[in-house]
Design a protein around this motif. Sequence first.
Motif, PDB file in Angstrom:
ATOM      1  N   VAL A  42      46.505  35.079  45.683  1.00 36.47           N
ATOM      2  CA  VAL A  42      45.754  35.529  44.506  1.00 36.47           C
ATOM      3  C   VAL A  42      46.425  35.036  43.216  1.00 36.47           C
ATOM      4  O   VAL A  42      45.754  34.541  42.306  1.00 36.47           O
ATOM      5  N   VAL A  43      47.755  35.157  43.160  1.00 39.01           N
ATOM      6  CA  VAL A  43      48.482  34.684  41.974  1.00 39.01           C
ATOM      7  C   VAL A  43      48.301  33.167  41.839  1.00 39.01           C
ATOM      8  O   VAL A  43      48.077  32.646  40.742  1.00 39.01           O
ATOM      9  N   GLU A  44      48.355  32.460  42.965  1.00 41.56           N
ATOM     10  CA  GLU A  44      48.169  31.002  42.912  1.00 41.56           C
ATOM     11  C   GLU A  44      46.778  30.638  42.406  1.00 41.56           C
ATOM     12  O   GLU A  44      46.613  29.703  41.632  1.00 41.56           O
ATOM     13  N   GLU A  45      45.781  31.398  42.832  1.00 44.11           N
ATOM     14  CA  GLU A  45      44.422  31.128  42.336  1.00 44.11           C
ATOM     15  C   GLU A  45      44.375  31.278  40.814  1.00 44.11           C
ATOM     16  O   GLU A  45      43.785  30.455  40.117  1.00 44.11           O
ATOM     17  N   ALA A  46      45.026  32.340  40.314  1.00 40.97           N
ATOM     18  CA  ALA A  46      45.028  32.576  38.863  1.00 40.97           C
ATOM     19  C   ALA A  46      45.706  31.413  38.146  1.00 40.97           C
ATOM     20  O   ALA A  46      45.155  30.846  37.187  1.00 40.97           O
ATOM     21  N   VAL A  47      46.885  31.030  38.629  1.00 42.78           N
ATOM     22  CA  VAL A  47      47.645  29.958  37.973  1.00 42.78           C
ATOM     23  C   VAL A  47      46.864  28.640  38.037  1.00 42.78           C
ATOM     24  O   VAL A  47      46.754  27.914  37.047  1.00 42.78           O
ATOM     25  N   GLU A  48      46.272  28.362  39.202  1.00 39.08           N
ATOM     26  CA  GLU A  48      45.506  27.119  39.337  1.00 39.08           C
ATOM     27  C   GLU A  48      44.234  27.126  38.493  1.00 39.08           C
ATOM     28  O   GLU A  48      43.666  26.086  38.206  1.00 39.08           O
ATOM     29  N   ALA A 129      40.843  37.638  32.908  1.00 39.39           N
ATOM     30  CA  ALA A 129      40.328  37.632  34.284  1.00 39.39           C
ATOM     31  C   ALA A 129      40.858  38.842  35.036  1.00 39.39           C
ATOM     32  O   ALA A 129      41.905  39.384  34.698  1.00 39.39           O
ATOM     33  N   VAL A 130      40.116  39.283  36.041  1.00 38.78           N
ATOM     34  CA  VAL A 130      40.581  40.327  36.954  1.00 38.78           C
ATOM     35  C   VAL A 130      40.430  39.761  38.367  1.00 38.78           C
ATOM     36  O   VAL A 130      39.368  39.220  38.713  1.00 38.78           O
ATOM     37  N   LEU A 131      41.479  39.854  39.167  1.00 35.39           N
ATOM     38  CA  LEU A 131      41.421  39.382  40.553  1.00 35.39           C
ATOM     39  C   LEU A 131      41.853  40.519  41.469  1.00 35.39           C
ATOM     40  O   LEU A 131      42.927  41.093  41.284  1.00 35.39           O
ATOM     41  N   LEU A 132      41.014  40.852  42.434  1.00 36.00           N
ATOM     42  CA  LEU A 132      41.374  41.900  43.394  1.00 36.00           C
ATOM     43  C   LEU A 132      42.004  41.261  44.626  1.00 36.00           C
ATOM     44  O   LEU A 132      41.470  40.291  45.174  1.00 36.00           O
ATOM     45  N   GLY A 133      43.144  41.838  45.032  1.00 38.95           N
ATOM     46  CA  GLY A 133      43.942  41.222  46.090  1.00 38.95           C
ATOM     47  C   GLY A 133      43.342  41.261  47.482  1.00 38.95           C
ATOM     48  O   GLY A 133      43.763  40.513  48.355  1.00 38.95           O
ATOM     49  N   ASP A 134      42.348  42.115  47.702  1.00 39.24           N
ATOM     50  CA  ASP A 134      41.759  42.173  49.036  1.00 39.24           C
ATOM     51  C   ASP A 134      40.834  40.985  49.292  1.00 39.24           C
ATOM     52  O   ASP A 134      40.484  40.702  50.437  1.00 39.24           O
ATOM     53  N   ASP A 135      40.409  40.348  48.227  1.00 40.90           N
ATOM     54  CA  ASP A 135      39.501  39.204  48.381  1.00 40.90           C
ATOM     55  C   ASP A 135      40.277  37.905  48.181  1.00 40.90           C
ATOM     56  O   ASP A 135      40.849  37.685  47.114  1.00 40.90           O
ATOM     57  N   ILE A 136      40.288  37.080  49.217  1.00 40.15           N
ATOM     58  CA  ILE A 136      40.980  35.790  49.142  1.00 40.15           C
ATOM     59  C   ILE A 136      39.913  34.702  49.185  1.00 40.15           C
ATOM     60  O   ILE A 136      39.074  34.691  50.087  1.00 40.15           O
ATOM     61  N   TYR A 137      39.953  33.821  48.201  1.00 47.33           N
ATOM     62  CA  TYR A 137      38.980  32.723  48.161  1.00 47.33           C
ATOM     63  C   TYR A 137      39.629  31.425  48.584  1.00 47.33           C
ATOM     64  O   TYR A 137      40.703  31.067  48.093  1.00 47.33           O
ATOM     65  N   ASP A 138      38.956  30.729  49.472  1.00 45.08           N
ATOM     66  CA  ASP A 138      39.396  29.410  49.875  1.00 45.08           C
ATOM     67  C   ASP A 138      38.355  28.472  49.258  1.00 45.08           C
ATOM     68  O   ASP A 138      37.245  28.360  49.765  1.00 45.08           O
TER      69      ASP A 138
END
Length: 293
Positions: A42-48, A129-138
């Motif tokens: 999740v953190v990587e998605e935010a940074v990317e 942005a808000v990212l919830l950790g239970d949802d992982i996006y590929d």
Amino acid sequence: MKRPIRKAVIPAAGLGTRFLPAAKAVPKEMLPILDTPTIQYVVEEAVESGIEYVVLVTGRGKGAIEDHFDIAYELEHTLEMRGKTDLLSKMRAIAERGSLISIRQKQALGLGHAVLTARGVVDDEESFAVLLGDDIYDAEVPATRQLMDAHEKTGRGAISLMEVPREQTNKYGIVSGRKREDGVFEIEALVEKPDPKNAPSNLAIVGRYVLPGKVFKLIAETPPGHGGEIQLTDALQGLADDEGLVGVVCKGVRHDAGDKLGWLRANLVYALKDEELKEPLLSTMREMLEEHK
Ligand code: G1P
């Protein structure tokens, strides 16, 4: 001039009851998919997506998350001595990911309340942005980036949507809306976890949001809703009514890592992408299928 989006709020204060006993002493966000804690994806998605500051909303017993993103001198030293350079650079890369700001949600009063805890670190004049950790996006383009692009294009808050089976509407925030273009909706109504018979559609909110800072005021005015908790979904109704809100069916595959089956499936999907694991895993799965025929 509009300020660029630089901050992401990641609520990580939940108790993780669905993963007990594993989540008793280990934060559920640290449970791995293969060899990587879910929170790291999740953190990587935010940074990317271009986010510079990650605001973690934590609670009691969540210290391991902060440690995970910190520099681990002893570990790095040991890896260096053993010549494990690949692993060493992997470890360093984790610690170099964005700047982490951690704040505590002292009472578990709901997702809306968790996001409101970040008010002040994120101000009322900036979108975030808000990212919830239970949802992982590929996804090739990170889901958060897709929402940031929609926000830039429309000037409105943007939330990620996915069609779910009718009988599962009571697990999600459900929306109704007018189609704006393919995969983009103008949100009209939002309901948190409606019974299938009352659900306005089968379009569910799936864990990614880009919101104007104005939402803090709306959350602060939101009374407790579903489950007696202050729901982000309820506050978003105010946003949709006042200035409009768009829903985007983000491209990519979403895994529900907050659910045992979803988490297991995500492990298998990521393992099948690993060259070394793929073949042995497939043959194990074939054996299992044979055994359980
Ligand atoms: C939260 C939100 C809900 C959303 C869901 C999935 O619920 O409240 O609107 O649909 O995440 O992202 P939770 O699963 O945390 O109960």
